[in-house]
Write an enzyme that holds these catalytic residues in place. Structure first.
Site, short mmCIF file in Angstrom:
data_model
loop_
_atom_site.label_atom_id
_atom_site.label_comp_id
_atom_site.label_asym_id
_atom_site.label_seq_id
_atom_site.Cartn_x
_atom_site.Cartn_y
_atom_site.Cartn_z
N HIS A 31 1.82 4.63 -2.74
CA HIS A 31 1.93 6.07 -2.47
C HIS A 31 3.30 6.60 -2.88
O HIS A 31 3.42 7.64 -3.55
CB HIS A 31 1.74 6.35 -0.98
N ASP A 36 -6.17 7.83 3.67
CA ASP A 36 -6.15 8.26 2.27
C ASP A 36 -7.49 8.84 1.84
O ASP A 36 -7.54 9.77 1.02
CB ASP A 36 -5.78 7.08 1.37
N HIS A 52 0.83 -1.20 0.00
CA HIS A 52 0.00 0.00 0.00
C HIS A 52 0.87 1.26 0.00
O HIS A 52 0.67 2.18 -0.81
CB HIS A 52 -0.91 -0.04 1.23
N GLU A 53 1.84 1.30 0.91
CA GLU A 53 2.70 2.48 1.02
C GLU A 53 3.62 2.63 -0.19
O GLU A 53 3.95 3.75 -0.59
CB GLU A 53 3.52 2.41 2.31
#
Length: 383
Positions: free
Chosen positions: A87, A179, A83-84
């Site tokens: 980003h 988010d 997930h990170e």
């Protein structure tokens, strides 16, 4: 985002960093760190999840239940990492530098070095993480149909699907620091043209999300849900994280917002130009609260007088050239007098310098802005 400073590792890889994280690897030069609190969060997940595995797989031994619980904690960590990384790579693609990626307790954080300048960039970076999580969750969900059900392998695939879907869906909740909150901020920012309004709306959403988590946890206790203790532990910790994160985002927005009615000229100190070969004691005496640009004989600026360094030099060698106590003038330490206030705040925040040369549109020195003067003015206007 929290600010930090990175230390070089030379030719070797440091196992433990001074900021309290284990350096796992680097992605496009960005260090990926594992904070000590991640182990605590994972231990909590294992302890709370192991009894649930025993109920889902009645034939599983105690050892198998604990192993599958440990696998779930690991898969949850990997899901957060993926997930990170979404980003991180989206930010780098848009030209936004990333200081580090950090995994901690039950979450993660990609620390960008510069605030996105446009709402569309904020939205794209925010959406990238949940998009990765939902894609991985969907893939694992489809993979469950290819694995024999009711076995340990099926459970692992199901855990991976649940972990990614949970990370993706949860992060889309409309409140900072999640988010979904960043997407709310981007939307309000785009609609109003004012980023601070988007932040305030998303911070309010964060409060609602935290309250909803606590209500859901209490509902699980009241109804005797099989996962009630896991739900309670995760929800309490996550609600605490959301509340602290929302408060931090609001404080950061306050620090970067240029107050109405404040003019940059009110903060800029007068500037004095002196020959670089001037005795340092004379340069100090002439400064008297002003900024001093030291100019060499060829007309090139040697730098701004660093009063702290000048005082130390003058105490031992008062006749030494003032240039020896000069702070170099770099592109990032030069501000335009006509720059918008919020751009000035952002530049000062992300640049390691205590004073900045302010020039007019013709490039002529108009004054010197000191970091402490700006901070004091912002604090006075935001109280």
């Amino acid at each position: 985002m929290a600010a930090t400073s990175e230390q070089g590792t030379g030719g070797t890889r440091q196992a433990v960093r001074s900021d309290g994280g284990l350096l796992l690897f680097r992605v496009a030069g960005v260090p990926v760190l594992l904070a000590p609190s991640w182990w605590i969060g994972s231990l909590v997940v294992v302890v709370l999840y192991a009894p649930l595995v025993g109920r889902l797989l009645p034939d599983a031994s105690t050892l198998t239940s604990w192993v599958l619980a440990g696998a779930f904690a690991l898969l949850l960590g990997l899901s957060v990492l993926a997930h990170e990384l979404g980003h991180c790579l989206a930010a780098l693609r848009l030209g936004i530098p990333v200081r580090r990626l950090r995994l901690f307790l039950l979450g993660g954080l990609s620390e960008v070095a510069r605030t996105p300048k446009r709402p569309v960039h904020e939205g794209l970076v925010a959406a990238a993480g949940p998009a990765v999580s939902l894609l991985l969750g969907g893939f694992c969900g489809l993979l469950m149909f290819a694995v024999p059900p009711d076995g340990a392998v099926w459970m692992l695939v199901a855990e991976c699907a649940v972990a990614n879907l949970a990370v993706g869906v949860f992060n889309l909740l409309p409140g900072l620091p999640l988010d979904g909150g960043r997407l709310v901020r981007a939307g309000v920012w785009a609609a109003t043209g004012i980023r601070a309004k988007g932040t305030r709306a998303a911070v309010a959403g964060g409060g609602i999300v935290a309250a909803g988590l606590l209500v859901w946890a209490l509902w699980g206790l009241a109804t005797g849900s099989p996962d009630r203790w896991l739900r309670l532990g995760v929800c309490v910790v996550t609600a605490w994280f959301v509340i602290l994160g929302a408060r931090s985002e609001l404080a950061a927005e306050t620090r970067r917002t240029w107050p109405d009615g404040l003019d940059l000229g009110e903060l800029v100190r007068p500037v004095l130009q002196l020959p670089a070969e001037s005795p340092v004691s004379d340069a100090l005496a002439a400064s008297a609260g002003r900024g001093v640009v030291l100019v060499r004989a060829d007309g090139v600026a040697a730098g701004l007088l660093d009063t702290g360094a000048a005082e130390r030099l003058a105490s031992t060698s008062p006749h030494a050239p003032a240039e020896l106590a000069a702070e170099p003038i770099r592109a990032e330490t030069v501000l335009l007098a006509s720059e918008p206030g919020e751009d000035v705040v952002e530049r000062v925040r992300e640049t390691a310098a205590w004073q900045f040369l302010v020039v007019d549109d013709e490039g002529r020195p108009a004054g010197v802005l000191r970091r402490d003067d700006l901070r004091a003015a912002l604090n006075r206007r935001t109280r």
